[in-house]
Design an enzyme around this catalytic site. Sequence first.
Site, PDB file in Angstrom:
ATOM      1  N   TRP A 147      16.646  33.677  24.151  1.00 41.26           N
ATOM      2  CA  TRP A 147      16.000  33.913  25.452  1.00 41.26           C
ATOM      3  C   TRP A 147      16.707  33.139  26.561  1.00 41.26           C
ATOM      4  O   TRP A 147      16.895  33.665  27.662  1.00 41.26           O
ATOM      5  CB  TRP A 147      14.512  33.575  25.392  1.00 41.26           C
ATOM      6  CG  TRP A 147      13.784  34.448  24.424  1.00 41.26           C
ATOM      7  CD1 TRP A 147      13.135  34.055  23.294  1.00 41.26           C
ATOM      8  CD2 TRP A 147      13.659  35.884  24.475  1.00 41.26           C
ATOM      9  NE1 TRP A 147      12.606  35.151  22.650  1.00 41.26           N
ATOM     10  CE2 TRP A 147      12.905  36.273  23.344  1.00 41.26           C
ATOM     11  CE3 TRP A 147      14.109  36.867  25.365  1.00 41.26           C
ATOM     12  CZ2 TRP A 147      12.597  37.609  23.076  1.00 41.26           C
ATOM     13  CZ3 TRP A 147      13.796  38.201  25.098  1.00 41.26           C
ATOM     14  CH2 TRP A 147      13.051  38.554  23.969  1.00 41.26           C
ATOM     15  N   ASP A 168      11.054  28.396  30.880  1.00 40.04           N
ATOM     16  CA  ASP A 168      10.404  29.530  30.230  1.00 40.04           C
ATOM     17  C   ASP A 168       9.491  28.940  29.160  1.00 40.04           C
ATOM     18  O   ASP A 168       9.964  28.376  28.172  1.00 40.04           O
ATOM     19  CB  ASP A 168      11.468  30.444  29.617  1.00 40.04           C
ATOM     20  CG  ASP A 168      10.878  31.642  28.864  1.00 40.04           C
ATOM     21  OD1 ASP A 168       9.641  31.705  28.710  1.00 40.04           O
ATOM     22  OD2 ASP A 168      11.664  32.502  28.438  1.00 40.04           O
ATOM     23  N   LYS A 193       2.649  36.058  23.943  1.00 42.41           N
ATOM     24  CA  LYS A 193       2.899  35.158  22.822  1.00 42.41           C
ATOM     25  C   LYS A 193       1.641  34.341  22.514  1.00 42.41           C
ATOM     26  O   LYS A 193       1.147  34.364  21.419  1.00 42.41           O
ATOM     27  CB  LYS A 193       4.084  34.228  23.124  1.00 42.41           C
ATOM     28  CG  LYS A 193       5.365  34.969  23.507  1.00 42.41           C
ATOM     29  CD  LYS A 193       5.944  35.780  22.349  1.00 42.41           C
ATOM     30  CE  LYS A 193       6.896  36.887  22.796  1.00 42.41           C
ATOM     31  NZ  LYS A 193       8.123  36.439  23.411  1.00 42.41           N
TER      32      LYS A 193
END
Length: 360
Positions: A101, A171, A195
């Site tokens: 990511w 993030d 998530k």
Amino acid sequence: MARVYNFSAGPAVLPEDVLREAAAEMLDYRGSGMSVNEMSHRSATFQEIIDTAESDLRELMGIPDSYRVLFLQGGDSLLFAAVFMNLAINKKADYIITGSWASKAYREAEILGDPKVIASSQDRNFSYIPDCSDLPIRADASYVYICQNNTIYGTAFHGLPNTKGHVLVADQSSMFLSEPVDVTDFGLIHAGVQKNVGPAGVQIVIVRDDLIPDDLPGVPTMLRFKTQADAGSLYNTPNCWGIYICGKVFKWVAGQGGLAGMRARNEEKAALLYDYLDESDLFRPTVEQGSRSRMNVTFVTGSADLDAMFVAEAAKQGLVSLKGHRSVGGMRASIYNAMPLAGVQKLVGFMRDFERTHTA
Ligand SMILES: *Cc1c(COP(=O)(O)O)cnc(C)c1O
């Protein structure tokens, strides 16, 4: 009805209480005679849903008034570009690469300007968090970027990088609301809620007011943070249902002792699993001590065949979605906020049985 223990990395397990409440309100949301799915986002009823969600989130995280909270759409992946467009005013930002990511965020920045990699753990397949105490941060970098919990590789920062006075952007998708944070350590936090917080389709951005540019020539309206900041996240139709469920999860987290309560639960669950992995003769954790995520626990047996057999047999016991990401292989147990301790206990019990059967 047979609920399983769902170890999916995302979309992922949600608190059962929240799902029951949403089910009870599905046909008639609190006397409105309609579902939240059918309601105008301009209605007073929805305004109250989003206002309450924001104020509950502010309370949970201790978000100061000098930060804006945005409920956005487009995927957390779109924010990789949007963050750079809004915050990298001179088109320079420095990235710490700890997995897929963070790499994707960096590649978006490469399309748009001049990012730099200042640390990486790629040399050992992202199995650790690099030393971030003395990074070669460029003096004119607008921010330092991290992915704080690496969903795929199972690593997490347990301490923030020394940014030498630069703005820190994180993030937090796969660790959002899993432990207390000091929001003032960050210029911007972003998280896809699928998530640890809610259904897919909402991203939360918490951004310091003074970092939101007034004018961004050449940047489309929907990619400017100012657009949704000025409109209270209602410039256009938001993900009403997603925000509604997030709001319920915020209340659920508060009822579990807030973020301190979440950390205690999450530490207990993670310790149970890692302690077993460290003593097991069959299973081995893939992440080095000190870099381990409390949310995504990655492990292998060393044999791809045995890994596949384990995943299949676990599923028969109601322990599902344990297959690791293809870039790590093996297994991954995502043990987010809503995974009860009983789920991890059952998993470890099953692993012990499997180990007994499959070691000579
Ligand atoms: C899942 C994930 C993303 C991507 O989210 P999308 O909403 O699918 O774009 C980004 N960052 C992290 C840390 C993630 O876990």
